[in-house]
Design a protein around this motif. Structure first.
Motif, PDB file in Angstrom:
ATOM      1  N   UNK A  57       0.803  -1.208   0.000  1.00  0.00           N
ATOM      2  CA  UNK A  57       0.000   0.000   0.000  1.00  0.00           C
ATOM      3  C   UNK A  57       0.838   1.260   0.000  1.00  0.00           C
ATOM      4  N   UNK A  58       0.250   2.382  -0.408  1.00  0.00           N
ATOM      5  CA  UNK A  58       0.973   3.662  -0.377  1.00  0.00           C
ATOM      6  C   UNK A  58       1.442   3.990   1.041  1.00  0.00           C
ATOM      7  N   UNK A  59       2.665   4.517   1.146  1.00  0.00           N
ATOM      8  CA  UNK A  59       3.183   4.956   2.438  1.00  0.00           C
ATOM      9  C   UNK A  59       3.712   3.858   3.327  1.00  0.00           C
ATOM     10  N   UNK A  60       3.741   2.629   2.854  1.00  0.00           N
ATOM     11  CA  UNK A  60       4.324   1.561   3.659  1.00  0.00           C
ATOM     12  C   UNK A  60       5.843   1.613   3.607  1.00  0.00           C
ATOM     13  N   UNK A  61       6.376   1.886   2.440  1.00  0.00           N
ATOM     14  CA  UNK A  61       7.816   2.042   2.254  1.00  0.00           C
ATOM     15  C   UNK A  61       8.062   3.363   1.549  1.00  0.00           C
ATOM     16  N   UNK A  62       9.305   3.840   1.590  1.00  0.00           N
ATOM     17  CA  UNK A  62       9.606   5.082   0.902  1.00  0.00           C
ATOM     18  C   UNK A  62      10.694   5.870   1.577  1.00  0.00           C
ATOM     19  N   UNK A  63      10.773   7.153   1.223  1.00  0.00           N
ATOM     20  CA  UNK A  63      11.838   8.032   1.687  1.00  0.00           C
ATOM     21  C   UNK A  63      11.386   8.864   2.879  1.00  0.00           C
ATOM     22  N   UNK A  64      12.179   8.835   3.935  1.00  0.00           N
ATOM     23  CA  UNK A  64      11.974   9.685   5.107  1.00  0.00           C
ATOM     24  C   UNK A  64      13.090  10.724   5.083  1.00  0.00           C
ATOM     25  N   UNK A  65      12.727  11.985   4.900  1.00  0.00           N
ATOM     26  CA  UNK A  65      13.715  13.042   4.676  1.00  0.00           C
ATOM     27  C   UNK A  65      13.960  13.797   5.981  1.00  0.00           C
ATOM     28  N   UNK A  66      15.213  13.864   6.376  1.00  0.00           N
ATOM     29  CA  UNK A  66      15.602  14.534   7.622  1.00  0.00           C
ATOM     30  C   UNK A  66      16.195  15.896   7.291  1.00  0.00           C
TER      31      UNK A  66
END
Length: 421
Positions: free
Chosen positions: A309-318
């Protein structure tokens, strides 16, 4: 004894329970998402319906315990306890234990597809490593214990106000802003993908030897062994063997050069880590401050897969609340957009984390924070203050959430983990 409760149609009851049983009750009700008074009510009803008292419960050291019950229930309970020649304390303990026995802890909810979180920013020094470790630690904490977590409404209020209680001399959060919740209990792998080895060093592990095996070798198609043999368990006592680290090696400084000769190089990280995925619920990659081929491979690894599903994996930007982070953010998102378009990928943004925030720095900090909030998509999912506990944990080479589990930063890390879960 009991007396009418002024705030509802229930009656306040004061008795005693042993500390261990009260703690088990708190944890189980939090796990199941119900109120303690409801659990006690159900337990007493079930106990009263039995033909006889259950097995005796050790009530040594019982301490004062109060709750609210429907009118008349406590009187009925007292009468039945008297008939069974059981003390009120013992009867209440049996009722609570009966409820616990008939309402077991829920199973840990594991994702169908291993989640991949890519923690990134082209700019160095923003605290990607601290966020990688903090989120991984929060996701792997014991599901049978309660931990302080900043509630979502408190995060929203802080973002609206542009203030994260940034007084560095005060490490206590307002108790109204936090609640005690069970840990996630997930199996987490932290991947140190940075040749500087910051994550490896901060968690007290040793960087891999240059002449041995490494993630770089596996990505380049030249493995020297099984990648599992390189994994290190992180603080088994606190995380119960659920948190592991794949240490970095300084040979990653040459990764982009080696990847240039690899076919389908954007999938190199996925090919290397795929054999490990069955053992983990979440894999979190601490990326280097780079816009090279290694970042392409990391972004590709975080893409949305079939059945996910959308938002399960991806980029977390710090980022930080200052201008240079904004420039780096633009460079990073442009690279991800190019990869999306060139390869027709779905790469989701899990959000922006504003790290090392200190409102005392004045207009620069507060206006920059507002700028991040105004982006909306991706939205700000975490606000982490610049306090001493994180620096102390790094100096001690210990995970923040085991070194200072009740600190303001630990509470915020747990909130961040829940925001992106």
């Amino acid at each position: 004894m009991s007396m009418p409760a002024t705030s509802s149609d229930r009656a306040k009851v004061v008795s005693k329970l042993p500390g261990w049983l009260r703690q088990s009750l708190k944890v189980r009700t939090a796990q199941l998402g119900i109120e303690i008074q409801t659990a006690v009510e159900q337990g007493i009803d079930a106990w009263c319906d039995l033909a006889s008292a259950t097995a005796s419960v050790d009530t040594a050291g019982a301490e004062s315990f109060s709750t609210f019950l429907p009118p008349g229930q406590w009187e009925e309970f007292r009468s039945i306890a008297e008939d069974r020649r059981v003390s009120l304390i013992q009867g209440l303990a049996q009722s609570v234990q009966l409820w616990l026995d008939t309402n077991p802890a829920p199973d840990v909810q594991r994702p169908d597809v291993t989640r991949r979180i890519v923690v990134c920013n082209q700019k160095g020094g923003v605290g990607k490593t601290a966020i990688t470790a903090g989120v991984g630690e929060a996701l792997s904490e014991d599901p049978n214990r309660l931990f302080p977590v900043r509630v979502a409404k408190a995060l929203a209020a802080a973002l609206r106000a542009g203030d994260a209680q940034a007084d560095a001399s005060d490490t206590d959060t307002d108790p109204l802003d936090i609640e005690k919740l069970p840990g996630h209990g997930l199996r987490v792998l932290l991947v140190d993908f940075d040749p500087q080895c910051h994550l490896t060093n901060q968690l007290g592990a040793a960087p891999l030897a240059m002449n041995g095996d490494s993630l770089t070798n596996h990505m380049a198609g030249e493995p020297k062994g099984d990648l599992r043999d390189l994994l290190v368990s992180v603080d088994d006592e606190h995380f119960g063997g659920r948190l592991h680290l794949l240490p970095a090696c300084h040979d990653a400084f040459l990764l982009d050069v080696r990847l240039s000769a690899v076919r389908a190089r954007e999938a190199a990280l996925e090919r290397a880590l795929m054999p490990l995925e069955a053992d983990y619920d979440v894999i979190i990659v601490d990326c280097p401050p780079s816009l090279g081929l290694s970042m392409d491979a990391a972004a590709y690894y975080g893409r949305r897969r079939d059945g996910e599903g959308p938002g399960q994996s991806g980029a977390l930007i710090v980022v930080q609340a200052e201008d240079s982070s904004a420039d780096a953010y633009d460079l990073l998102t442009n690279q991800i957009e190019d990869l999306r378009n060139d390869l027709a990928l779905d790469i989701d943004y899990l959000g922006i984390v504003v790290n090392l925030y200190d409102g005392r720095r004045g207009y620069i900090a507060t206006s920059s924070l507002q700028g991040w909030i105004d982006i909306k998509d991706p939205r700000v999912v975490g606000l982490i203050t610049d306090l001493k506990e994180q620096k102390e944990a790094v100096r001690m080479k210990q995970p923040l959430l085991s070194y200072a589990p009740a600190s303001q930063q630990a509470v915020a890390m747990r909130a961040l983990a829940r925001e992106i879960s």
